[in-house]
Design a protein around this motif. Structure first.
Motif, short mmCIF file in Angstrom:
data_model
loop_
_atom_site.label_atom_id
_atom_site.label_comp_id
_atom_site.label_asym_id
_atom_site.label_seq_id
_atom_site.Cartn_x
_atom_site.Cartn_y
_atom_site.Cartn_z
N PHE A 124 -11.12 1.85 -2.59
CA PHE A 124 -10.51 3.10 -2.16
C PHE A 124 -11.61 3.91 -1.50
N HIS A 125 -11.48 4.06 -0.18
CA HIS A 125 -12.51 4.73 0.62
C HIS A 125 -12.16 6.21 0.75
N ASN A 126 -13.11 7.05 0.39
CA ASN A 126 -12.78 8.46 0.31
C ASN A 126 -13.92 9.35 0.81
N PHE A 135 -6.25 5.03 2.10
CA PHE A 135 -5.68 3.69 1.95
C PHE A 135 -6.68 2.80 1.23
N TRP A 136 -6.15 1.90 0.39
CA TRP A 136 -6.97 0.85 -0.17
C TRP A 136 -7.10 -0.28 0.86
N SER A 165 0.87 -1.17 0.00
CA SER A 165 0.00 0.00 0.00
C SER A 165 0.90 1.22 0.00
N ASN A 166 0.60 2.15 -0.85
CA ASN A 166 1.47 3.32 -0.96
C ASN A 166 0.62 4.57 -0.85
N ILE A 167 0.72 5.24 0.26
CA ILE A 167 -0.08 6.44 0.44
C ILE A 167 0.42 7.53 -0.51
N GLY A 215 -4.80 7.63 -3.09
CA GLY A 215 -4.40 6.34 -2.54
C GLY A 215 -3.76 5.51 -3.63
N GLN A 216 -2.70 4.83 -3.28
CA GLN A 216 -1.99 4.03 -4.27
C GLN A 216 -1.75 2.63 -3.74
#
Lengths: 331, 507
Positions: free
Chosen positions: B307-309, B275-276, B263-265, B318-319
């Protein structure tokens, strides 16, 4: 007033401590009646191979009923498929498969043999007609199924993946097309869920008398779900008692437990598939015993008329783990 | 001789002797703590280990005089490429590097001769046995056995308590390492055994583990793991159905669909909802996780990557990175299902980026979804011809809206041409392999053609030989005339609707 409060509290307490739908194996009116189909000897010319290797004792890991007269056995001791006469237990045809097979399914004249990272397809003459690798993210897969001309990997997680398309579904696919899943809920309960071919979903809670160790899917027909329910006798080191149970299924809705039979504590070799639920509702049970490989047919019968397993397998308490090669390892 | 008496004879008092004994014993016991995740990461390379064997690494009943036994290589080992899993060897404690080095010294890749004392390993053969594998996974520098592992582990009261990195031990016989304890009572375990004659994953029911004792390593704790990256070979697929892993490089939450992901912020937001996670995540990474949930929750199965936003800082990114080994030459197809059912969020962007340098740079944008609203699960397909073994596929989304973004049913595979049948390495032969670089002979299954189009690629994916050769029935010969430097190459040949691939070695 106090009495009213007490009854209200008791009612609320019961509501939250006892699940709405539970079923245990008490008061059953039917059971499985057991009939021996065949017996095959170890390490004879027309029998089945047996081998003791570090970590396991190997023999037959899975079986498939090809038709009324023929049963196919998958040997991980000799890496072979052996086709035997279902009545005599004698092998008539055998051919080699890729080493270390785990499970197989017979469909439309072909054997779909599961290996660690691929499925190899063989015709009845043993010709390898196709290989289907699958992603290395699917690890520890020990079971395979065929349904409607598609190949399914039955994952340790309890889900299924269709090999041809990569489609994943919750539960293990069964011969009826229903997907069935089981989850342990607390010390003495488990939940079973089913998704039928028309998309209907149902879940129900069942209880066990002893602490539940594991619940494993055997199969489902249009009117039954059959499970291998294991309960702890000892949690460490592990000792379990196994029961084969069937649950009534009606229009995709699960009912009560219908039948329950204790499985003999007799395991001569490590096998991944010991039960097969047939279309007619009977279960074929493979028991490996020191005196040979036994096939039994189990059919639901009135409790008072049910015939149990013969003493040749119930009197023998044997587990291959207690008879592994002693390695005398060096530190 | 009594050790206290020996020490006293050397001039120490009894108290000093006791202190010395304690110090000596402490030195013999493993003291360094290790996380369960680290145990898992120590174990995985033994299950994915690949190696190239030569004919000298394959032996049959060969004598090992110095160890007093015989060696027979497991039958699954072949000349050429072997994967996955380190070979089994009774008494073995090979590391990944010592196995590789030992192969060049002509030792057997594993040993399935278990009739003698089991001490051929390391002397004439390579590999690990069950406890050798567990010893490596637990980070031990010396090999413990199934009878001595209990000295450094504690038994659980119940098998139902086991966690990743624990063991099921049967003293004197066998030991297995826990990967996952599933809710049905199924245990996914890793083991070096003679069932597969190598290190592999197998799943077991409780009944199959009769007489085993569940145990945990006394030095296992829950501290921060060492950061690891694993590159998946093709084909890779994931429909996000299983529980996500802890990210070894970014501890704190289950942010990786499996070990191949990170996971890459994005950096546009300090923390929170960018975050995914799997769509049903309820941990502290997300606030109001039920808000913004899309329906249906998955295109296949029950779960998807989400991807929660909502709510979130404006424009947060989010990456989620997938590490892939794309070294096999040819086009690769990346397919996944996508859902974002919201009109005109602002800002919004969804990109699939590709790195070929292990994630240092992402110069290639494979896909940009410009239409913000995709109201039903829709399959997206892109291709790449990248041949780097250290590729990273990045799913990057920037969003400010009230409906989350979903990805499901991801599949990355070599692009297949309809009607082409690919044969596995076992279904055709190439010899000699290793080759001296002059001539390569082969036999292929029956084809309806009398020629074969041969291409040989180096490990960077560059084509180094392209030639058409004649087929004499099923046989062919390829003259290489010392064109190739010593090394490993990929042989790809096609004839009609059939294709053959195999690694070759030039000495």
């Amino acid at each position: 007033m106090k009495k009213t409060y007490f009854l209200l509290a008791l009612s609320l307490c019961l509501q939250y401590t006892i699940p709405a739908q539970t079923a245990s194996s008490g008061n059953l009116k039917t059971s499985f009646s057991v009939q021996e189909l065949s017996k095959t000897f170890w390490n004879t010319g027309d029998g089945v191979p047996y081998k003791s290797v570090p970590g396991a004792n190997l023999g037959i890991t899975s079986f498939e009923q090809m038709d009324k007269n023929r049963t196919a056995l998958l040997s991980d001791a000799s890496n072979e498929i052996r086709i035997m006469n279902s009545a005599t237990g004698k092998t008539s045809i055998k051919f080699s498969v890729m080493p270390t097979p785990r499970d197989f399914a017979y469909d439309n004249g072909n054997f779909y043999v599961l290996n660690e990272n691929q499925v190899n397809v063989y015709d009845e003459n043993g010709k390898n007609v196709k290989s289907m690798p699958f992603p290395n993210t699917l690890v520890g897969v020990g079971r395979i199924a065929r349904y409607n001309n598609t190949t399914w990997l039955l994952l340790p997680s309890g889900n299924s993946v269709e090999l041809e398309t990569g489609t994943a579904k919750k539960g293990w696919i069964t011969a009826s097309g229903n997907f069935v899943a089981a989850v342990l809920k607390n010390t003495n309960a488990y939940a079973v869920s089913i998704t039928t071919t028309d998309g209907k979903y149902d879940t129900k809670l069942f209880t066990t008398d002893k602490k539940t160790a594991g619940v494993y899917i055997v199969g489902s027909t249009t009117d039954r779900v059959v499970l291998d329910v294991q309960t702890y006798i000892s949690e460490s080191p592990i000792q379990v008692e196994r029961h084969l149970v069937s649950i009534r299924l009606s229009s995709g809705v699960m009912g009560e437990l219908v039948s329950d039979v204790k499985v003999p504590d007799c395991y001569y070799v490590l096998s991944d598939k010991e039960f097969n639920l047939n279309k007619d509702g009977s279960v074929t049970h493979m028991i490996t015993a020191p005196d040979g490989l036994h096939l039994f047919s189990l059919t639901e019968t009135e409790l008072t008329k049910a015939k149990s397993y013969p003493s040749s397998v119930t009197a023998v308490k044997y587990h291959f783990n207690d008879h592994l090669l002693q390695m005398n390892e060096q530190k | 001789m009594n050790i206290f008496r020996l020490i006293q004879q050397k001039g120490f008092g009894i108290r000093s002797a006791m202190v010395l004994v304690i110090v000596l014993c402490s030195a013999l016991l493993p003291a360094q703590s290790i996380t369960r995740t680290q145990i898992h990461y120590n174990a995985i390379p033994f299950t994915t280990y690949s190696f190239t064997a030569t004919s000298s690494n394959i032996q049959s009943n060969s004598s090992c005089p110095s160890a007093g036994g015989n060696v027979t290589t497991p039958s699954w080992v072949v000349v050429g490429h072997n994967a996955p899993g380190m070979a089994y060897c009774w008494g073995g404690f090979s590391s990944l590097s010592s196995f590789t080095t030992g192969l060049t010294n002509g030792k057997s890749a594993g040993d399935n001769d278990c009739t003698t004392n089991g001490d051929c390993c390391e002397t004439c053969a390579l590999g690990v046995d069950c406890s050798g594998f567990v010893s490596h996974a637990w980070g031990l520098t010396t090999k413990y056995s199934t009878t001595t592992l209990p000295n450094i582990s504690t038994a659980y009261a119940s098998a139902s308590q086991v966690k990743q990195g624990d063991i099921f031990n049967l003293s004197g016989s066998h030991v297995r390492l826990v990967d996952t304890n599933y809710a049905s009572g199924t245990f996914l375990l890793m083991e070096s055994s003679a069932v597969d004659w190598k290190v592999s994953y197998r799943s077991y029911t409780a009944a199959q583990l009769t007489s085993y004792t569940p145990r945990w390593y006394v030095n296992a704790d829950s501290g921060a793991p060492v950061c690891n990256h694993y590159y998946s070979t093709l084909p890779y697929s994931n429909s996000f159905e299983t529980a996500w892993d802890m990210d070894s490089c970014n501890s704190g939450a289950q942010r990786s669909p499996d070990k191949y992901w990170k996971s890459n912020i994005g950096g546009t937001s300090p923390a929170g909802n960018d975050f995914w996670h799997r769509d049903d995540y309820t941990g502290t990474d997300w606030t109001s996780p039920s808000s913004g949930m899309y329906t249906p929750s998955a295109s296949t199965g029950s779960y998807s990557a989400r991807f929660h936003n909502d709510p979130s800082p404006a424009g947060s990114t989010g990456q989620m990175d997938l590490y892939l080994n794309l070294s096999t030459p040819g086009s690769k197809t990346i397919k996944f299902d996508y859902l974002h059912n919201e009109a005109s969020p602002s800002p919004f962007s969804f990109n699939v980026l590709l790195s070929t340098d292990g994630g240092v740079t992402f110069p290639t944008n494979l896909l940009t979804i410009t239409s913000a609203q995709v109201s039903t699960w829709t399959t997206q397909t892109v291709t790449t011809s990248a041949t780097s073994a250290t590729c990273v596929l990045r799913f990057s989304v920037t969003d400010k809206g009230s409906v989350d973004v979903g990805v499901d049913n991801l599949n990355v595979s070599l692009t297949t041409v309809t009607g082409i049948t690919s044969y596995s390495e076992d279904e055709f032969t190439l010899f000699p392999n290793p080759s001296d670089g002059t001539l390569l002979n082969g036999t292929v299954p029956e084809t309806d053609r009398n020629t074969l189009d041969v291409h040989i690629y180096n490990m960077l994916g560059s084509e180094v030989i392209s030639r058409q050769v004649s087929l004499d029935g099923k046989n062919f010969s390829l003259r290489m005339d010392n064109q190739l430097a010593a090394g490993v190459y990929l042989f790809v040949a096609g004839s009609g609707d059939k294709q053959f691939r195999k690694k070759i070695i030039v000495k």
